[in-house]
Design a protein around this motif. Structure first.
Motif, PDB file in Angstrom:
ATOM      1  N   THR A   1      10.897   3.529  -1.202  1.00 46.28           N
ATOM      2  CA  THR A   1      11.643   4.723  -1.522  1.00 46.28           C
ATOM      3  C   THR A   1      10.688   5.707  -2.175  1.00 46.28           C
ATOM      4  OG1 THR A   1      13.627   3.429  -1.877  1.00 46.28           O
ATOM      5  CG2 THR A   1      13.598   5.639  -2.798  1.00 46.28           C
ATOM      6  N   SER A   2      10.503   6.842  -1.547  1.00 48.84           N
ATOM      7  CA  SER A   2       9.585   7.851  -2.062  1.00 48.84           C
ATOM      8  C   SER A   2      10.312   9.177  -2.227  1.00 48.84           C
ATOM      9  CB  SER A   2       8.401   8.029  -1.112  1.00 48.84           C
ATOM     10  OG  SER A   2       7.555   9.051  -1.579  1.00 48.84           O
ATOM     11  N   LYS A   3      10.057   9.833  -3.329  1.00 46.53           N
ATOM     12  CA  LYS A   3      10.656  11.142  -3.583  1.00 46.53           C
ATOM     13  C   LYS A   3       9.667  12.259  -3.303  1.00 46.53           C
ATOM     14  CE  LYS A   3      13.697   9.218  -7.037  1.00 46.53           C
ATOM     15  NZ  LYS A   3      14.024   9.105  -8.434  1.00 46.53           N
ATOM     16  N   SER A   4       8.531  11.920  -2.723  1.00 47.44           N
ATOM     17  CA  SER A   4       7.474  12.897  -2.505  1.00 47.44           C
ATOM     18  C   SER A   4       7.182  13.040  -1.022  1.00 47.44           C
ATOM     19  CB  SER A   4       6.207  12.423  -3.234  1.00 47.44           C
ATOM     20  OG  SER A   4       5.141  13.273  -2.951  1.00 47.44           O
ATOM     21  N   ASP A   5       6.768  14.229  -0.630  1.00 48.96           N
ATOM     22  CA  ASP A   5       6.395  14.440   0.767  1.00 48.96           C
ATOM     23  C   ASP A   5       4.888  14.720   0.903  1.00 48.96           C
ATOM     24  OD1 ASP A   5       6.375  16.891  -0.403  1.00 48.96           O
ATOM     25  OD2 ASP A   5       7.522  17.894   1.174  1.00 48.96           O
ATOM     26  N   HIS A   6       4.140  14.400  -0.132  1.00 50.94           N
ATOM     27  CA  HIS A   6       2.694  14.587  -0.092  1.00 50.94           C
ATOM     28  C   HIS A   6       1.997  13.265  -0.406  1.00 50.94           C
ATOM     29  CE1 HIS A   6       3.669  15.126  -4.341  1.00 50.94           C
ATOM     30  NE2 HIS A   6       2.441  14.727  -4.591  1.00 50.94           N
ATOM     31  N   TRP A   7       0.687  13.271  -0.384  1.00 50.36           N
ATOM     32  CA  TRP A   7      -0.108  12.067  -0.653  1.00 50.36           C
ATOM     33  C   TRP A   7       0.360  11.445  -1.975  1.00 50.36           C
ATOM     34  CZ3 TRP A   7      -4.355  10.562   2.434  1.00 50.36           C
ATOM     35  CH2 TRP A   7      -5.039   9.460   1.990  1.00 50.36           C
ATOM     36  N   PRO A   8       0.789  10.205  -1.972  1.00 50.28           N
ATOM     37  CA  PRO A   8       1.304   9.586  -3.192  1.00 50.28           C
ATOM     38  C   PRO A   8       0.197   9.220  -4.183  1.00 50.28           C
ATOM     39  CG  PRO A   8       1.303   8.016  -1.415  1.00 50.28           C
ATOM     40  CD  PRO A   8       0.875   9.332  -0.824  1.00 50.28           C
ATOM     41  N   ASP A   9       0.548   9.188  -5.455  1.00 52.15           N
ATOM     42  CA  ASP A   9      -0.375   8.741  -6.488  1.00 52.15           C
ATOM     43  C   ASP A   9      -0.534   7.228  -6.429  1.00 52.15           C
ATOM     44  OD1 ASP A   9      -0.598  11.327  -7.464  1.00 52.15           O
ATOM     45  OD2 ASP A   9       1.046  11.052  -8.894  1.00 52.15           O
TER      46      ASP A   9
ATOM     47  N   HIS B   1       0.847  -1.183   0.000  1.00 51.66           N
ATOM     48  CA  HIS B   1       0.000   0.000   0.000  1.00 51.66           C
ATOM     49  C   HIS B   1       0.883   1.234   0.000  1.00 51.66           C
ATOM     50  CE1 HIS B   1      -3.059   2.925   1.061  1.00 51.66           C
ATOM     51  NE2 HIS B   1      -3.944   2.018   0.692  1.00 51.66           N
ATOM     52  N   ASN B   2       0.501   2.228  -0.810  1.00 49.12           N
ATOM     53  CA  ASN B   2       1.341   3.405  -0.969  1.00 49.12           C
ATOM     54  C   ASN B   2       1.020   4.502   0.048  1.00 49.12           C
ATOM     55  OD1 ASN B   2      -1.124   4.095  -2.083  1.00 49.12           O
ATOM     56  ND2 ASN B   2      -0.232   5.309  -3.717  1.00 49.12           N
ATOM     57  N   TYR B   3       0.685   4.088   1.252  1.00 53.26           N
ATOM     58  CA  TYR B   3       0.521   5.035   2.342  1.00 53.26           C
ATOM     59  C   TYR B   3       0.984   4.359   3.628  1.00 53.26           C
ATOM     60  CZ  TYR B   3      -1.116   9.431   4.236  1.00 53.26           C
ATOM     61  OH  TYR B   3      -1.166  10.668   4.819  1.00 53.26           O
ATOM     62  N   THR B   4       0.864   5.035   4.753  1.00 48.81           N
ATOM     63  CA  THR B   4       1.409   4.516   6.005  1.00 48.81           C
ATOM     64  C   THR B   4       0.665   3.278   6.500  1.00 48.81           C
ATOM     65  OG1 THR B   4       0.025   5.983   7.324  1.00 48.81           O
ATOM     66  CG2 THR B   4       2.196   6.801   6.697  1.00 48.81           C
TER      67      THR B   4
ATOM     68  N   THR C   1       4.013  -4.521   2.875  1.00 48.10           N
ATOM     69  CA  THR C   1       4.930  -3.421   2.594  1.00 48.10           C
ATOM     70  C   THR C   1       4.104  -2.149   2.497  1.00 48.10           C
ATOM     71  OG1 THR C   1       6.458  -4.839   1.395  1.00 48.10           O
ATOM     72  CG2 THR C   1       6.637  -2.480   0.991  1.00 48.10           C
ATOM     73  N   PHE C   2       4.533  -1.130   3.225  1.00 47.48           N
ATOM     74  CA  PHE C   2       3.844   0.151   3.243  1.00 47.48           C
ATOM     75  C   PHE C   2       4.810   1.254   2.842  1.00 47.48           C
ATOM     76  CE2 PHE C   2       1.419  -2.570   6.037  1.00 47.48           C
ATOM     77  CZ  PHE C   2       0.121  -2.319   5.634  1.00 47.48           C
ATOM     78  N   LEU C   3       4.293   2.466   2.693  1.00 48.45           N
ATOM     79  CA  LEU C   3       5.063   3.601   2.192  1.00 48.45           C
ATOM     80  C   LEU C   3       6.369   3.812   2.960  1.00 48.45           C
ATOM     81  CD1 LEU C   3       5.147   6.005   0.217  1.00 48.45           C
ATOM     82  CD2 LEU C   3       3.986   7.334   1.980  1.00 48.45           C
ATOM     83  N   ASP C   4       6.338   3.630   4.277  1.00 49.11           N
ATOM     84  CA  ASP C   4       7.549   3.868   5.064  1.00 49.11           C
ATOM     85  C   ASP C   4       8.661   2.869   4.762  1.00 49.11           C
ATOM     86  OD1 ASP C   4       5.912   1.924   6.278  1.00 49.11           O
ATOM     87  OD2 ASP C   4       6.784   2.278   8.240  1.00 49.11           O
ATOM     88  N   GLN C   5       8.337   1.818   4.038  1.00 53.47           N
ATOM     89  CA  GLN C   5       9.340   0.826   3.644  1.00 53.47           C
ATOM     90  C   GLN C   5       9.731   0.978   2.180  1.00 53.47           C
ATOM     91  OE1 GLN C   5       6.480  -2.093   5.083  1.00 53.47           O
ATOM     92  NE2 GLN C   5       8.181  -3.086   6.136  1.00 53.47           N
TER      93      GLN C   5
END
Length: 89
Positions: free
Chosen positions: A80-88, A52-55, A74-78
């Motif tokens: 690699t994200s280059k964004s600091d806002h709600w992911p697409d 899931h692409n969120y926490t 696996t969640f967003l905190d695991q």
């Protein structure tokens, strides 16, 4: 209401009759081994994986997904994200 649609697809049960987000409001009441598509696959020897692409705490997915039969999470905190806002999606 993505989580409720997710619940309906994975369990085959309707979510429309209950108020709010089922995971948030009723997740702690779900059985530990629910009859759901991921748990059926796991019983047949498949590895089940949820991403899931969120926490992990969002709508309590970290608590509910294992009850649905997901063995790996696996969640967003695991990720690699280059964004600091709600992911697409």
């Amino acid at each position: 209401m993505t989580a409720n649609a997710e619940f309906e697809v994975l369990t085959g049960l309707p979510a429309g009759g209950l108020p709010g987000v089922l995971y948030q409001n009723y997740g702690r009441l779900f059985r530990n081994e629910m009859a759901a598509l991921p748990s059926e696959f796991a019983q047949e020897g498949f590895q089940t994986y949820a991403m899931h692409n969120y926490t992990r705490q969002f709508w309590k997915r970290d608590m509910v997904y294992p009850k649905l039969g997901f063995q790996n999470l696996t969640f967003l905190d695991q990720m690699t994200s280059k964004s600091d806002h709600w992911p697409d999606d």
